[in-house]
Design an enzyme around this catalytic site. Structure first.
Site, PDB file in Angstrom:
ATOM      1  NE  ARG A 109      -6.781   0.893  -2.059  1.00  0.00           N
ATOM      2  CZ  ARG A 109      -6.039   1.108  -1.369  1.00  0.00           C
ATOM      3  NH1 ARG A 109      -4.930   0.195  -0.988  1.00  0.00           N
ATOM      4  NH2 ARG A 109      -6.254   2.156  -0.444  1.00  0.00           N
ATOM      5  CG  ASP A 111      -3.257   7.703  -1.625  1.00  0.00           C
ATOM      6  OD1 ASP A 111      -3.028   6.523  -1.806  1.00  0.00           O
ATOM      7  OD2 ASP A 111      -3.088   8.099  -0.359  1.00  0.00           O
ATOM      8  CD  GLN A 155      -3.237   2.221   7.191  1.00  0.00           C
ATOM      9  OE1 GLN A 155      -3.843   2.660   7.978  1.00  0.00           O
ATOM     10  NE2 GLN A 155      -3.683   2.227   5.985  1.00  0.00           N
ATOM     11  CE  LYS A 183      -6.303   5.234   6.612  1.00  0.00           C
ATOM     12  NZ  LYS A 183      -7.041   4.078   5.701  1.00  0.00           N
ATOM     13  NE  ARG A 199       0.145   1.205   3.416  1.00  0.00           N
ATOM     14  CZ  ARG A 199       1.264   2.249   3.686  1.00  0.00           C
ATOM     15  NH1 ARG A 199       2.420   1.531   3.811  1.00  0.00           N
ATOM     16  NH2 ARG A 199       0.997   3.281   3.922  1.00  0.00           N
ATOM     17  N   GLY A 200       0.282   2.389  -0.140  1.00  0.00           N
ATOM     18  CA  GLY A 200       1.040   3.524  -0.438  1.00  0.00           C
ATOM     19  C   GLY A 200       1.098   3.762  -1.858  1.00  0.00           C
ATOM     20  CB  ALA A 201       0.065   6.810  -4.064  1.00  0.00           C
TER      21      ALA A 201
END
Length: 350
Positions: free
Chosen positions: A90, A239, A198, A250, A50-52
């Site tokens: 996503r 993102d 997270q 987020k 995860r994480g753009a």
């Protein structure tokens, strides 16, 4: 400041991808072997990665995996199907679509070849991976220069924007790493970041790995910390960034930015140029992903909410540019971001 030693994404020469399973951290260091584009899409969707920026990198390698697969259909059709599945994994992280667009350009350049251009696609994916790390190191120094104006100070961050979320070093956490290395910050206040935690599971873990002082706090304590004058900067990732400077990040980032403005805390957004979506006029147009209600109704197998209650579980919110003091990308720093300032930076840098 060198890149972090944490390696969440690794391409193996025998033709598979290894992902550090971020769902298992911090209590288990567990690696997931990914051998197909479908498995890469599932890993993105189920938050293994995860994480753009990391999502974009994983998607690029997913295209390579599709090129390595065999089937009765043409390689062009196989790759087109794989990229559709990856694109649907996503919807908010624009780096995903940026990476797939780049891979489509490689495919188009080889569309008349008999076999899939595996070598060219792999080099493109590796280049995306390498460039993200280089960009993070550049952003780290640019962001640290901003923090230097009020150093030494403590900073707050939200979610995880470190090596785990990128090709290495990190975006917002990369700035924090660089600033710590230069003696500019005294402590990091990490919000737990519900419901996936997270901040607790990943950011606190990363910072402890590198000996950077970190205090973990419940999300709702952020305003109290700011009111007590403990925070110099709120440093977050993104993102997607719209053309006018509105930022999707987020869930909880909007509330933090509102609180920061009230208490006089500076807000810095750190994101590579691949996170900018200049085709969207404002944050109103950014698609916001929602996730499974069970993330809120259960902790593991234990129910923590009444059965059948209506659930609102958006993953992101949108912070208006008016609440942001600076956006840092590898091409430069945009202070008091708006449509004109963003357009000027990208036009000036080509």
């Amino acid at each position: 400041m060198s890149a972090s030693s944490i390696t969440p994404i690794r391409w193996c020469d025998d033709g598979h991808l290894e992902l550090l399973d971020q769902r298992a951290l911090p209590d288990r260091h567990q690696t997931l072997v990914v051998t197909s584009a479908a498995e890469a899409a599932t890993a993105i969707r189920e938050m293994v990665v995860r994480g753009a920026p990391a999502i974009g990198i994983t998607a690029a390698y997913g295209v390579v995996l599709a090129a390595l697969e065999e089937g009765n259909d043409s390689w062009q059709a196989r790759l087109a199907s794989a990229m559709t599945a990856l694109a649907e994994s996503r919807p908010t992280a624009v780096n995903l679509f940026w990476a797939l667009k780049h891979m489509r350009e490689i495919i188009a350049a080889h569309q008349h070849t008999e076999a899939a251009p595996v070598a060219a696609l792999l080099e493109a994916a590796r280049a995306i991976h390498r460039q993200d790390l280089e960009d993070n190191l550049t952003m780290g120094e640019l962001g640290a220069d901003l923090i230097a104006r009020s150093a030494p100070c403590a900073v707050m961050t939200h979610c995880n924007t470190g090596a785990l979320a990128t090709g290495g070093h990190g975006t917002a956490l990369g700035v924090i790493r660089s600033a710590w290395g230069r003696g500019l910050i005294t402590r990091v206040h990490a919000n737990e970041t519900r419901p996936w935690l997270q901040g607790a599971r990943l950011t606190a873990w990363e910072l402890e790995q590198e000996g950077i002082p970190v205090t973990l706090a419940v999300d709702s304590a952020a305003s109290l910390l700011m009111a007590q004058g403990r925070i110099g900067w709120l440093v977050v990732g993104a993102d997607r960034v719209a053309a006018n400077g509105d930022v999707a990040n987020k869930i909880g980032t909007l509330a933090l930015a509102v609180q920061a403005r009230h208490f006089g805390v500076k807000v810095m957004v750190v994101a590579p140029s691949s996170t900018f979506d200049l085709g969207l006029a404002s944050g109103v147009e950014i698609p916001i992903e929602s996730r499974d209600a069970r993330e809120l109704t259960h902790q593991g197998e234990r129910a923590v909410a009444p059965s059948g209650v209506d659930i609102y579980n958006p993953v992101f919110d949108v912070t208006p540019a008016s609440l942001i003091d600076a956006i840092v990308c590898e091409q430069g720093v945009i202070e008091r971001p708006d449509r004109s300032a963003i357009s000027h930076l990208f036009t000036a840098r080509g």
